[in-house]
Design an enzyme around this catalytic site. Structure first.
Site, PDB file in Angstrom:
ATOM      1  N   ASP A  61      -1.952  10.360   1.305  1.00  0.00           N
ATOM      2  CA  ASP A  61      -3.287  10.212   1.881  1.00  0.00           C
ATOM      3  C   ASP A  61      -3.165  10.041   3.388  1.00  0.00           C
ATOM      4  O   ASP A  61      -2.454   9.163   3.871  1.00  0.00           O
ATOM      5  CB  ASP A  61      -3.978   8.982   1.274  1.00  0.00           C
ATOM      6  CG  ASP A  61      -5.328   8.714   1.917  1.00  0.00           C
ATOM      7  OD1 ASP A  61      -6.326   9.291   1.461  1.00  0.00           O
ATOM      8  OD2 ASP A  61      -5.387   7.927   2.892  1.00  0.00           O
ATOM      9  N   TYR A  83      -5.960   9.053  12.155  1.00  0.00           N
ATOM     10  CA  TYR A  83      -4.715   8.279  12.176  1.00  0.00           C
ATOM     11  C   TYR A  83      -3.764   8.863  13.212  1.00  0.00           C
ATOM     12  O   TYR A  83      -3.067   9.846  12.966  1.00  0.00           O
ATOM     13  CB  TYR A  83      -4.033   8.273  10.803  1.00  0.00           C
ATOM     14  CG  TYR A  83      -4.848   7.698   9.676  1.00  0.00           C
ATOM     15  CD1 TYR A  83      -5.923   6.834   9.909  1.00  0.00           C
ATOM     16  CD2 TYR A  83      -4.558   8.029   8.355  1.00  0.00           C
ATOM     17  CE1 TYR A  83      -6.671   6.314   8.859  1.00  0.00           C
ATOM     18  CE2 TYR A  83      -5.296   7.504   7.306  1.00  0.00           C
ATOM     19  CZ  TYR A  83      -6.353   6.652   7.561  1.00  0.00           C
ATOM     20  OH  TYR A  83      -7.085   6.150   6.518  1.00  0.00           O
ATOM     21  N   GLN A  89     -12.740   6.271  -2.272  1.00  0.00           N
ATOM     22  CA  GLN A  89     -11.627   5.487  -1.729  1.00  0.00           C
ATOM     23  C   GLN A  89     -12.204   4.290  -0.984  1.00  0.00           C
ATOM     24  O   GLN A  89     -12.941   4.443  -0.015  1.00  0.00           O
ATOM     25  CB  GLN A  89     -10.766   6.344  -0.791  1.00  0.00           C
ATOM     26  CG  GLN A  89      -9.552   5.595  -0.282  1.00  0.00           C
ATOM     27  CD  GLN A  89      -8.691   6.390   0.666  1.00  0.00           C
ATOM     28  OE1 GLN A  89      -8.195   5.861   1.667  1.00  0.00           O
ATOM     29  NE2 GLN A  89      -8.487   7.667   0.383  1.00  0.00           N
ATOM     30  N   ARG A  98      -2.876  -5.075   3.950  1.00  0.00           N
ATOM     31  CA  ARG A  98      -2.192  -4.776   5.211  1.00  0.00           C
ATOM     32  C   ARG A  98      -1.042  -5.748   5.495  1.00  0.00           C
ATOM     33  O   ARG A  98      -0.859  -6.201   6.611  1.00  0.00           O
ATOM     34  CB  ARG A  98      -3.199  -4.733   6.368  1.00  0.00           C
ATOM     35  CG  ARG A  98      -4.151  -3.562   6.245  1.00  0.00           C
ATOM     36  CD  ARG A  98      -5.313  -3.628   7.187  1.00  0.00           C
ATOM     37  NE  ARG A  98      -6.454  -4.288   6.581  1.00  0.00           N
ATOM     38  CZ  ARG A  98      -7.708  -4.149   7.000  1.00  0.00           C
ATOM     39  NH1 ARG A  98      -7.959  -3.364   8.028  1.00  0.00           N
ATOM     40  NH2 ARG A  98      -8.694  -4.780   6.410  1.00  0.00           N
ATOM     41  N   GLN A 153      10.653   0.457   2.788  1.00  0.00           N
ATOM     42  CA  GLN A 153       9.338   0.015   2.317  1.00  0.00           C
ATOM     43  C   GLN A 153       8.749   0.994   1.306  1.00  0.00           C
ATOM     44  O   GLN A 153       8.183   0.590   0.284  1.00  0.00           O
ATOM     45  CB  GLN A 153       8.372  -0.130   3.500  1.00  0.00           C
ATOM     46  CG  GLN A 153       8.658  -1.305   4.405  1.00  0.00           C
ATOM     47  CD  GLN A 153       7.736  -1.329   5.618  1.00  0.00           C
ATOM     48  OE1 GLN A 153       6.941  -0.403   5.834  1.00  0.00           O
ATOM     49  NE2 GLN A 153       7.839  -2.365   6.426  1.00  0.00           N
TER      50      GLN A 153
END
Length: 331
Positions: A52, A57, A190, A223, A300
């Site tokens: 996504d 961004y 979303q 986050r 991650q």
């Protein structure tokens, strides 16, 4: 990995989908392009086939990073999800915010989803992503200056032209979702959803379950808050938007850490990290089809993908939820 059908379509996404906001650097204090590319590739190697992203961004950076990361993968082996309706190069629509781009220059961002803008944005995204179609195309935020009908009919046209496979929305409430669905088949919404942000359980989730739509949950780790790594006194990099959010006040970091401490024995029993336990709990919630998990490096992203291996019984899910219901954050 588990793959879940989205809405009433034949589109299947990986239950843990790679969220490429942080990969774009914007509002996250920058990013290392090489690390972001490796994060996406490592994620794919763990079975995460869905990514996504969005033009906003990094003002195109995230989409270009996605394209570079998947260039050696057959296009039909990945699902690209991107968005439209946030312009930094056009002063039209709802003013959203003042910000800075990745070069530190001031930019004004507008929520705008007029037909001509959507057509242009789609072409720009296809070029940056180096593809000829987008699997799921979503309006990024509601735009009060453009009728929903106009925006959705533009996407219906793109579907007809083969440039888009399916239409989705982001940050829509139940009424907006119902309206959008009149003009094009909307398969997903979303929205933000995490252990500490569950307001969609009241109205939106019951509606999506009833109408056969999927929820794609973004920021399921809030986050970074729910990773167990943030303690009171945490210092953010310059330009990191999280520094001003109430979740990260010292008192809330303290309360969240105390809650997560109660989950540590269960995570340990599962040979899982707290992040993995949180992600698994999230995709076990009614109506939640997909969890977006962002990563800025390969370590991650692999950890996020492996959350799928955590198995939780009904009793364990209930235990987590019971402890969670005791957690109160200060706004």
């Amino acid at each position: 990995m588990e793959y879940r059908k989205i809405g009433n379509s034949d589109l299947k996404l990986s239950a843990i989908t790679f969220g490429a906001w942080a990969a774009g650097g914007w509002m996250w204090g920058g990013t290392e392009r090489k690390d972001a590319i490796h994060a996406i590739q490592a994620s794919y190697n763990e079975g995460v086939t869905s990514i996504d992203t969005a033009p906003i961004y990094g003002q195109g950076d995230s989409e270009e990073i996605v394209a570079e990361a998947i260039q050696a993968i057959s296009r039909d082996k990945v699902e690209i999800i991107t968005k439209y309706g946030m312009r930094w190069d056009l002063a039209k629509g709802d003013f959203a915010m003042k910000s800075k781009n990745n070069m530190g220059q001031d930019i004004d961002i507008y929520k705008y989803a007029g037909k001509e803008s959507i057509i242009k944005e789609c072409e720009d995204s296809l070029r940056r992503l180096k593809t000829d179609y987008i699997d799921l195309y979503q309006i990024h935020w509601p735009d009060s200056t453009t009728p929903i009908q106009e925006s959705m009919e533009a996407v219906a046209q793109l579907i007809k032209e083969g440039k888009v496979r399916y239409a989705g929305v982001c940050n829509y409430n139940a009424a907006q979702l119902q309206e959008a669905d009149k003009y094009v088949n909307i398969i997903s919404d979303q929205v933000p959803y995490s252990m500490v942000k569950r307001d969609i359980e009241k109205e939106l989730i019951p509606y999506t379950i009833e109408s056969g739509k999927s929820i794609i949950a973004y920021s399921p780790l809030e986050r970074g808050l729910l990773t167990g790594k943030m303690q009171p006194g945490h210092k953010f990099e310059e330009g990191d938007h999280r520094a001003n959010l109430y979740f990260y006040k010292d008192e809330n970091l303290k309360r969240t850490a105390e809650f997560l401490d109660k989950l540590r024995p269960l995570a340990s029993d599962k040979n899982a990290t707290l992040s993995q336990l949180v992600l698994r709990w999230t995709i076990e919630q009614p109506g939640i089809t997909i969890a977006l998990a962002g990563a800025r490096n390969a370590e991650q992203s692999v950890q996020n993908a492996k959350a799928i291996n955590v198995k939780l019984s009904k009793e364990e899910i209930d235990f987590i939820t019971t402890e969670l219901n005791k957690l109160e954050l200060i706004k």
